[in-house]
Design a protein around this motif. Structure first.
Motif, mmCIF file in Angstrom:
data_model
loop_
_atom_site.group_PDB
_atom_site.id
_atom_site.type_symbol
_atom_site.label_atom_id
_atom_site.label_comp_id
_atom_site.label_asym_id
_atom_site.label_seq_id
_atom_site.Cartn_x
_atom_site.Cartn_y
_atom_site.Cartn_z
ATOM 1 N N ALA A 79 0.825 -1.200 0.000
ATOM 2 C CA ALA A 79 0.000 0.000 0.000
ATOM 3 C C ALA A 79 0.863 1.255 0.000
ATOM 4 C CB ALA A 79 -0.912 -0.004 1.213
ATOM 5 N N VAL A 103 -8.175 4.159 -5.785
ATOM 6 C CA VAL A 103 -7.376 4.565 -4.638
ATOM 7 C C VAL A 103 -8.275 4.623 -3.416
ATOM 8 C CG1 VAL A 103 -5.958 6.422 -3.670
ATOM 9 C CG2 VAL A 103 -5.818 5.880 -6.106
ATOM 10 N N ASP A 104 -7.772 4.193 -2.274
ATOM 11 C CA ASP A 104 -8.514 4.173 -1.010
ATOM 12 C C ASP A 104 -9.813 3.368 -1.103
ATOM 13 O OD1 ASP A 104 -6.787 5.473 0.655
ATOM 14 O OD2 ASP A 104 -7.744 7.427 0.476
ATOM 15 N N PRO A 105 -9.745 2.155 -1.625
ATOM 16 C CA PRO A 105 -10.985 1.379 -1.726
ATOM 17 C C PRO A 105 -11.495 0.963 -0.346
ATOM 18 C CG PRO A 105 -9.114 -0.008 -2.233
ATOM 19 C CD PRO A 105 -8.582 1.391 -2.056
ATOM 20 N N LYS A 106 -12.788 0.953 -0.211
ATOM 21 C CA LYS A 106 -13.461 0.437 0.989
ATOM 22 C C LYS A 106 -14.345 -0.712 0.514
ATOM 23 C CE LYS A 106 -12.097 3.856 3.730
ATOM 24 N NZ LYS A 106 -10.804 4.220 3.241
ATOM 25 N N TRP A 107 -14.264 -1.831 1.203
ATOM 26 C CA TRP A 107 -14.967 -3.038 0.779
ATOM 27 C C TRP A 107 -16.047 -3.417 1.781
ATOM 28 C CZ3 TRP A 107 -13.444 -4.308 -3.968
ATOM 29 C CH2 TRP A 107 -12.176 -3.922 -4.384
ATOM 30 N N SER A 143 -16.682 2.255 -1.654
ATOM 31 C CA SER A 143 -16.254 3.600 -2.034
ATOM 32 C C SER A 143 -14.787 3.561 -2.422
ATOM 33 C CB SER A 143 -16.484 4.588 -0.889
ATOM 34 O OG SER A 143 -15.617 4.288 0.191
ATOM 35 N N GLY A 144 -14.345 4.646 -3.027
ATOM 36 C CA GLY A 144 -12.963 4.785 -3.451
ATOM 37 C C GLY A 144 -12.885 5.841 -4.534
ATOM 38 N N PHE A 145 -11.694 6.128 -4.988
ATOM 39 C CA PHE A 145 -11.477 7.132 -6.019
ATOM 40 C C PHE A 145 -10.906 6.451 -7.250
ATOM 41 C CE2 PHE A 145 -11.075 9.155 -1.896
ATOM 42 C CZ PHE A 145 -11.976 10.205 -2.019
ATOM 43 N N GLN A 146 -11.653 6.502 -8.356
ATOM 44 C CA GLN A 146 -11.200 5.878 -9.597
ATOM 45 C C GLN A 146 -10.166 6.769 -10.261
ATOM 46 O OE1 GLN A 146 -14.269 5.102 -12.445
ATOM 47 N NE2 GLN A 146 -12.891 4.037 -13.831
#
Length: 67
Positions: free
Chosen positions: A3, A26-30, A38-41
């Motif tokens: 990471a 970036v910063d994926p939440k599962w 959520s996250g930033f593509q």
């Protein structure tokens, strides 16, 4: 994958993934079921410009162009 990447390592990773047709988040939440919450593509500048041109053309009533 670690990471913690340097800027150049991250840039290289993103270029490689996009060349292979893969997306990067970036910063994926599962969720517990494995779905992305959520996250930033990560999107290339060229992809953003193309999408903006397509949206503008659609708003003006012009047919969309192929990539």
């Amino acid at each position: 994958m670690s990471a913690l990447l340097t800027d150049s390592q991250f840039d290289r990773f993103v270029r490689l993934a996009m060349t292979r047709g893969q997306g990067v988040v970036v910063d994926p939440k599962w969720a517990l079921n494995g779905s992305l919450v959520s996250g930033f593509q990560v999107t290339s500048f060229e992809q953003m410009v193309y999408a903006a041109e397509q949206e503008r053309a659609a708003a003006e009533g012009a047919p969309p162009q192929e990539a």
